[in-house]
Design an enzyme around this catalytic site. Structure first.
Site, PDB file in Angstrom:
ATOM      1  N   THR A 183      -7.614   5.611   6.799  1.00 12.25           N
ATOM      2  CA  THR A 183      -8.517   6.022   7.864  1.00 12.25           C
ATOM      3  C   THR A 183      -8.672   4.886   8.858  1.00 12.25           C
ATOM      4  OG1 THR A 183      -9.689   7.589   6.497  1.00 12.25           O
ATOM      5  CG2 THR A 183     -10.967   6.529   8.251  1.00 12.25           C
TER       6      THR A 183
ATOM      7  N   ASN B 153     -11.127   9.174  -4.667  1.00 11.22           N
ATOM      8  CA  ASN B 153     -11.996   8.251  -3.922  1.00 11.22           C
ATOM      9  C   ASN B 153     -13.388   8.779  -3.594  1.00 11.22           C
ATOM     10  OD1 ASN B 153      -9.775   6.670  -4.074  1.00 11.22           O
ATOM     11  ND2 ASN B 153      -9.305   6.633  -1.884  1.00 11.22           N
TER      12      ASN B 153
ATOM     13  N   TYR C  95     -14.453  11.808  -2.595  1.00 12.18           N
ATOM     14  CA  TYR C  95     -14.657  12.858  -1.596  1.00 12.18           C
ATOM     15  C   TYR C  95     -14.774  14.217  -2.309  1.00 12.18           C
ATOM     16  CZ  TYR C  95     -13.837   9.009   1.513  1.00 12.18           C
ATOM     17  OH  TYR C  95     -13.968   7.798   2.142  1.00 12.18           O
TER      18      TYR C  95
ATOM     19  N   ARG D  55      -3.514  13.614  -4.433  1.00 12.05           N
ATOM     20  CA  ARG D  55      -3.946  12.236  -4.716  1.00 12.05           C
ATOM     21  C   ARG D  55      -5.137  12.245  -5.665  1.00 12.05           C
ATOM     22  NH1 ARG D  55      -5.375   6.837  -1.062  1.00 12.05           N
ATOM     23  NH2 ARG D  55      -3.651   5.702  -1.993  1.00 12.05           N
TER      24      ARG D  55
ATOM     25  N   ASN E  41     -17.340   5.474  -3.448  1.00 13.20           N
ATOM     26  CA  ASN E  41     -18.350   6.406  -2.932  1.00 13.20           C
ATOM     27  C   ASN E  41     -19.286   6.919  -4.029  1.00 13.20           C
ATOM     28  OD1 ASN E  41     -17.756   6.536  -0.067  1.00 13.20           O
ATOM     29  ND2 ASN E  41     -15.803   7.458  -0.676  1.00 13.20           N
TER      30      ASN E  41
ATOM     31  N   GLY F 183      -1.191   0.009   1.139  1.00 10.41           N
ATOM     32  CA  GLY F 183      -2.066   0.289   2.263  1.00 10.41           C
ATOM     33  C   GLY F 183      -2.133  -0.878   3.223  1.00 10.41           C
ATOM     34  N   ARG F 184      -2.936  -1.880   2.847  1.00 15.61           N
ATOM     35  CA  ARG F 184      -3.226  -2.956   3.794  1.00 15.61           C
ATOM     36  C   ARG F 184      -1.981  -3.708   4.245  1.00 15.61           C
ATOM     37  NH1 ARG F 184      -7.218  -5.717  -0.035  1.00 15.61           N
ATOM     38  NH2 ARG F 184      -5.846  -4.625  -1.478  1.00 15.61           N
TER      39      ARG F 184
HETATM   40  C1  LIG Z   1      -8.568   0.779   6.274  1.00  7.52           C
HETATM   41  C2  LIG Z   1      -8.370   1.638   5.065  1.00  7.52           C
HETATM   42  C3  LIG Z   1      -8.536   3.004   5.163  1.00  7.52           C
HETATM   43  C4  LIG Z   1      -8.311   3.831   4.062  1.00  7.52           C
HETATM   44  N1  LIG Z   1      -8.394   5.184   4.210  1.00  7.52           N
HETATM   45  C5  LIG Z   1      -8.007   6.002   3.210  1.00  7.52           C
HETATM   46  C6  LIG Z   1      -7.879   7.402   3.418  1.00  7.52           C
HETATM   47  O1  LIG Z   1      -8.060   7.920   4.521  1.00  7.52           O
HETATM   48  N2  LIG Z   1      -7.523   8.165   2.363  1.00  7.52           N
HETATM   49  C7  LIG Z   1      -7.269   7.625   1.131  1.00  7.52           C
HETATM   50  O2  LIG Z   1      -6.944   8.355   0.208  1.00  7.52           O
HETATM   51  N3  LIG Z   1      -7.347   6.284   0.924  1.00  7.52           N
HETATM   52  C8  LIG Z   1      -7.680   5.468   1.935  1.00  7.52           C
HETATM   53  N4  LIG Z   1      -7.678   4.109   1.752  1.00  7.52           N
HETATM   54  C9  LIG Z   1      -7.223   3.552   0.477  1.00  7.52           C
HETATM   55  C10 LIG Z   1      -5.730   3.220   0.560  1.00  7.52           C
HETATM   56  O3  LIG Z   1      -4.942   4.398   0.669  1.00  7.52           O
HETATM   57  C11 LIG Z   1      -5.260   2.434  -0.670  1.00  7.52           C
HETATM   58  O4  LIG Z   1      -5.460   3.218  -1.810  1.00  7.52           O
HETATM   59  C12 LIG Z   1      -6.011   1.130  -0.807  1.00  7.52           C
HETATM   60  O5  LIG Z   1      -6.038   0.435   0.421  1.00  7.52           O
HETATM   61  C13 LIG Z   1      -5.365   0.234  -1.872  1.00  7.52           C
HETATM   62  O6  LIG Z   1      -4.050  -0.096  -1.496  1.00  7.52           O
HETATM   63  P1  LIG Z   1      -3.696  -1.573  -0.917  1.00  7.52           P
HETATM   64  O7  LIG Z   1      -4.234  -2.544  -1.929  1.00  7.52           O
HETATM   65  O8  LIG Z   1      -2.208  -1.587  -0.828  1.00  7.52           O
HETATM   66  O9  LIG Z   1      -4.365  -1.708   0.403  1.00  7.52           O
HETATM   67  C14 LIG Z   1      -7.944   3.269   2.826  1.00  7.52           C
HETATM   68  C15 LIG Z   1      -7.799   1.884   2.730  1.00  7.52           C
HETATM   69  C16 LIG Z   1      -7.996   1.071   3.826  1.00  7.52           C
HETATM   70  C17 LIG Z   1      -7.778  -0.408   3.715  1.00  7.52           C
END
Ligand SMILES: Cc1cc2nc3c(=O)[nH]c(=O)nc-3n(C[C@H](O)[C@H](O)[C@H](O)COP(=O)(O)O)c2cc1C
Length: 614
Positions: A268, A418, A420, A467, A475, A559-560
């Site tokens: 997001t 997560n 939701y 997912r 949350n 993600g990041r």
């Molecule tokens: C900025 C940001 C926004 C995220 N938005 C979502 C989202 O919209 N839907 C979702 O399932 N997870 C979301 N996540 C979780 C990521 O998909 C991922 O599971 C999480 O960042 C861990 O992965 P990473 O350690 O590689 O960042 C978000 C994470 C970040 C950092």
């Protein structure tokens, strides 16, 4: 612009055979080449044959004194180099009984030890993203009689370089093998192929001029290499190198060919307009990241009441479809593939954001404040969903999935993670219902299954992913009985045969992950647990991803690391350093800053060059 203009290469063993043929091709294409040979008896003749872009140096890899001299000559004449082609070898063929120790020592000295120490000496001069190519020999695979020692010596150097070299040094260059497919002594043809990044990356060499029927044309030989395919290219079998990680092996997902196993996790970013329509910077952002094996676009709401936060995209009307169409077109134009995540926020929502009282399984408020246009606000108590609400929400997911396909997505990911809405049905602390959707595990998993079934029925199972986040307390979730929920949920999902299951914060040492892998025979995407809330590891999750692949995952989502590195796949492939996340507050808000301005390696290099030449 000539094909290899600007390329600087060293060909060790370049005064004869395949090395010589490669050197000729490089020079013909405008490259600058330094050739080394053990016995360059006629250097002038060799230069005349290769062309004026060639330098010749005498170097004997078995003589320790000549190796530093070679490195010094390279530094003096070429400076830094893009390509090191190692072709020095000696073949003393004999059946096993008559092989002498001297013959054996000589071959190991040149082909194995010499190659290794030559690479070690020249490694500091290789540019990041450069390539090392070893010629190996088909005898290693074919077991040609009389070539036992030779085959061993030719098979060894790349593996030794991989295992014993400093990982940092070896990882920042690509390591390839080229091997002649036929055993002849006279190399008369060679091909040099420019890598997808515009630099010389792969050389295929032919031991004889190929006949047309021998050719197996490849328009993207370098990509083939990266993808782990072994191909015959211009009559030369090119094997992938020992450092190639399984992350870069291609695979299929539903109806898609994925060039690698790295998935951009949904994130997001709050860049849609106030009506949930994707803006053009979103097209730029995703197109920048199109080299991901698959992009899963950020959570989009399937209806108005499901909206979580300000500026979240939606996918329930024509304007949303048109906005997303611009995004998917941009990603496709860059060669990418994309799913869209469908997320209903449930109690994670606010009337100031959506205009509605949030809906949830039960009237239990989110135990934390929520972002609104006016800053963080106390969460409101949601309204418990009626059976009609449930039915219409399921229908909204199905319609949103249809819209996503119309918008050009290859598929959708149903968000049951997560904290939701779907996850709220799964968890004990958020679902106090006493009807068919609450209480027992079978009841609590019903809503997720109904949504997934409706989406599968609407767009086809091969276009649907799901997912889940077992045990993740996001949350305010406290499932209560994680071990009881997921095995039956996964087993029931498996019957619907969606294209993939995506597990958030997966840990290969956790029994729940192993149990899911056991029950789920389809494609499993694992999002490694990198320590949520802690800084990203320096490798962005590559090592953790490889551990999960070894534990049975098929694809790895990050993600990041993708957020901060548009060219993440390339960086991980060559072991380049990653951009850190800048300005964490820009993750979820703002415009272009912290969104589409993270540099690629190439952009970084240009910036550094510009700043040093001014
Ligand atoms: C900025 C940001 C926004 C995220 N938005 C979502 C989202 O919209 N839907 C979702 O399932 N997870 C979301 N996540 C979780 C990521 O998909 C991922 O599971 C999480 O960042 C861990 O992965 P990473 O350690 O590689 O960042 C978000 C994470 C970040 C950092």
């Amino acid at each position: 612009m000539t094909r290899y203009g600007g390329t600087r290469a060293v060909v060790v063993g370049g005064t004869a055979g395949i090395g010589l043929a490669i050197a000729k091709r490089l020079v013909e294409g405008g490259g600058t080449v330094l050739l080394s040979g053990r016995t360059p008896t006629h250097p002038a003749a060799t230069v005349a044959e290769v062309g004026s872009g060639a330098h010749i140096v005498h170097a004997d890899p078995t003589d320790p004194a000549t190796i530093p001299a070679l490195a010094a000559a390279v530094e003096e004449r070429l400076g830094r180099i893009d390509l090191l082609f190692v072709d020095a070898d000696v073949g003393l063929f004999a059946p096993i009984t008559p092989v002498t120790e001297e013959q054996s020592d000589r071959q190991f000295a040149v082909n194995t030890k010499g190659a290794y120490f030559t690479v070690r000496a020249l490694l500091p001069l290789l540019n990041d993203g450069g390539s090392i190519v070893f010629t190996t020999s088909s005898t290693s695979a074919a077991g040609t009689p009389g070539t036992g020692v030779y085959a061993m010596t030719k098979a060894a150097p790349p593996r030794r370089a991989d295992r014993h070299g400093s990982p940092d040094e070896v990882a920042r260059v690509a390591l390839f093998l080229a091997t002649d497919a036929t055993v002849t002594t006279d190399a008369t043809d060679a091909t040099v192929t420019t890598g997808s990044d515009g630099r010389t990356a792969l050389l295929g060499a032919g031991a004889h001029r190929p006949r047309p029927e021998d050719l197996e044309p490849s328009t993207h030989p370098v990509e083939d290499l990266h993808h782990g395919r072994t191909k015959t290219i211009m009559n030369a079998t090119v094997h992938t190198d020992a450092t190639t990680s399984p992350l870069f092996r291609p695979t299929r997902l539903g109806g898609l060919d994925l060039p690698n196993r790295l998935v951009m996790a949904p994130m997001t970013r709050n860049r849609a307009d106030a009506e949930g329509v994707p803006r053009s910077i979103m097209a730029t952002y995703y197109a920048q990241r199109a080299s991901a094996g698959l992009i899963i676009a950020e959570a989009a709401t399937p209806n108005a009441v499901g909206l979580t936060y300000p500026h979240i995209p939606a996918i329930f009307n024509r304007d949303h479809v048109a906005g997303w169409r611009r995004v998917t077109d941009a990603v496709r134009a860059e060669g990418g593939r994309m799913f869209l995540q469908l997320q209903h926020g449930g109690r994670v929502g606010h009337p100031d954001n959506s205009g509605f009282t949030p809906l949830a399984p039960s009237a239990i408020a989110l135990p934390e404040p929520i972002h609104t246009p006016d800053g963080l606000r106390e969460a409101v108590v949601p309204r418990a969903m009626t059976l009609d609400d449930i039915r219409s929400t399921v229908a909204d997911f199905a319609a949103a999935a249809r819209n996503a396909i119309d918008a050009g997505f290859a598929g959708v990911e149903v968000h049951s993670a997560n904290g939701y809405l779907l996850h709220q049905f799964l968890g004990q602390n958020t679902n106090h219902r006493t009807d068919a959707y609450g209480g027992s595990v079978a009841h609590r998993i019903r809503f997720t299954l109904e949504v997934v079934r409706a989406v599968v029925d609407t767009i086809g199972a091969e276009r649907v992913g799901v997912r889940i986040s077992p045990g993740v307390p996001a949350n305010g979730m406290a499932e209560g009985d994680t071990e009881a929920i997921y095995p039956p949920l996964v087993a029931a999902l498996a019957e619907l045969e969606p294209a993939y299951l995506h597990v958030v914060l997966a840990d290969p040492d956790q029994p729940v992950f192993r149990e899911i892998r056991r029950r789920w025979t389809g494609t499993l995407i694992a999002n490694p647990d990198l320590g949520w809330g802690r800084p990203l590891p320096a490798d962005g999750g590559r090592h953790a991803g490889e551990r999960l692949l070894a534990a049975g995952a098929d694809l790895i989502s990050l993600g990041r690391a993708f957020l901060a590195n548009p060219d993440l796949v390339h960086r991980l492939r060559i072991g380049a350093p990653l951009n850190p996340i800048r300005d964490a507050y820009l993750m979820y808000t703002g415009g272009e800053e912290g969104y589409i301005d993270y540099p690629t390696l190439a952009a970084d290099r240009d910036r550094v060059l510009a700043s040093t030449t001014h």
